[in-house]
Enzyme design. Structure first.
Site, PDB file in Angstrom:
ATOM      1  N   HIS A  17      41.640   6.194   5.043  1.00 16.19           N
ATOM      2  CA  HIS A  17      42.114   7.144   4.032  1.00 16.19           C
ATOM      3  C   HIS A  17      43.556   6.821   3.635  1.00 16.19           C
ATOM      4  O   HIS A  17      43.897   6.807   2.455  1.00 16.19           O
ATOM      5  CB  HIS A  17      42.088   8.589   4.566  1.00 16.19           C
ATOM      6  CG  HIS A  17      40.746   9.142   4.852  1.00 16.19           C
ATOM      7  ND1 HIS A  17      40.465   9.789   6.031  1.00 16.19           N
ATOM      8  CD2 HIS A  17      39.613   9.183   4.111  1.00 16.19           C
ATOM      9  CE1 HIS A  17      39.216  10.202   6.019  1.00 16.19           C
ATOM     10  NE2 HIS A  17      38.666   9.846   4.861  1.00 16.19           N
ATOM     11  N   ARG A  90      33.447   2.312   1.300  1.00 22.79           N
ATOM     12  CA  ARG A  90      33.382   1.387   2.432  1.00 22.79           C
ATOM     13  C   ARG A  90      32.206   0.434   2.297  1.00 22.79           C
ATOM     14  O   ARG A  90      32.295  -0.716   2.707  1.00 22.79           O
ATOM     15  CB  ARG A  90      33.224   2.161   3.749  1.00 22.79           C
ATOM     16  CG  ARG A  90      34.405   3.014   4.112  1.00 22.79           C
ATOM     17  CD  ARG A  90      34.059   3.898   5.267  1.00 22.79           C
ATOM     18  NE  ARG A  90      32.980   4.806   4.847  1.00 22.79           N
ATOM     19  CZ  ARG A  90      32.588   5.870   5.498  1.00 22.79           C
ATOM     20  NH1 ARG A  90      33.127   6.171   6.646  1.00 22.79           N
ATOM     21  NH2 ARG A  90      31.631   6.646   5.039  1.00 22.79           N
ATOM     22  N   SER A 128      35.746   9.462   9.646  1.00 22.77           N
ATOM     23  CA  SER A 128      36.262  10.583  10.444  1.00 22.77           C
ATOM     24  C   SER A 128      35.289  10.943  11.558  1.00 22.77           C
ATOM     25  O   SER A 128      35.704  11.281  12.671  1.00 22.77           O
ATOM     26  CB  SER A 128      36.505  11.799   9.545  1.00 22.77           C
ATOM     27  OG  SER A 128      37.551  11.545   8.645  1.00 22.77           O
TER      28      SER A 128
END
Length: 160
Positions: A17, A90, A128
């Site tokens: 991020h 990604r 995350s």
């Protein structure tokens, strides 16, 4: 003034991020990192805690503002007359989901454009969710989350 919004749940913010934030901040006069609640994800940090963590790791990037919002992203954009969304990708699977979201946002507000940015290769595996799992089992968070928040993540996991 060219303003873009980088939305996400950021639970917690990762090095991936932060990579997108740093790169996008060079492309726009102002970058709003917008913390949103994803109703499909169970959060570790509440929305205000996430905002504080992002502010901690972006404090040296002067044109980054961190905001929190409950509701549809397009409503935030319309209320502030903004029209550029930044999304990090990604892999191909991210693209499929984000492409659908971009089309939905465009349907709801035809003036909104979504700019896709590929993550740097060294962060292509990072999420995350994976960070939370590594932290839960005592793994090394170096290079996964910014060093300034490693203790915050570990303490939150241990005290949950």
């Amino acid at each position: 003034m060219r303003v873009a919004v980088y939305p996400g749940s950021f639970d917690p913010i990762t090095e991936g991020h932060l990579d997108i934030i740093k790169r996008a901040s060079k492309m726009f006069d102002e970058l709003v990192v917008l913390v949103l609640i994803n109703p499909e994800k169970k959060g570790l940090f509440d929305i205000e805690e996430r905002k504080v963590l992002i502010e901690k790791v972006t404090k040296n990037i002067p044109n980054v503002k961190v905001k929190a919002f409950h509701g549809l992203l397009v409503n935030y954009m319309k209320e502030r007359e903004l029209n550029v969304i930044i999304k990090g990708l990604r892999a191909v699977t991210d693209f499929e989901y984000e492409f659908q979201m971009a089309l939905m946002n465009r349907k709801l507000s035809p003036t909104i454009e979504t700019v896709f940015m590929m993550t740097s290769a060294q962060y292509s595996y990072l999420s995350s969710s994976s960070v939370k799992q590594v932290a839960k089992f005592g793994g090394d968070l170096n290079d996964l989350v910014p060093k300034e928040i490693i203790d915050d993540v570990v303490n939150k996991i241990l005290n949950k």
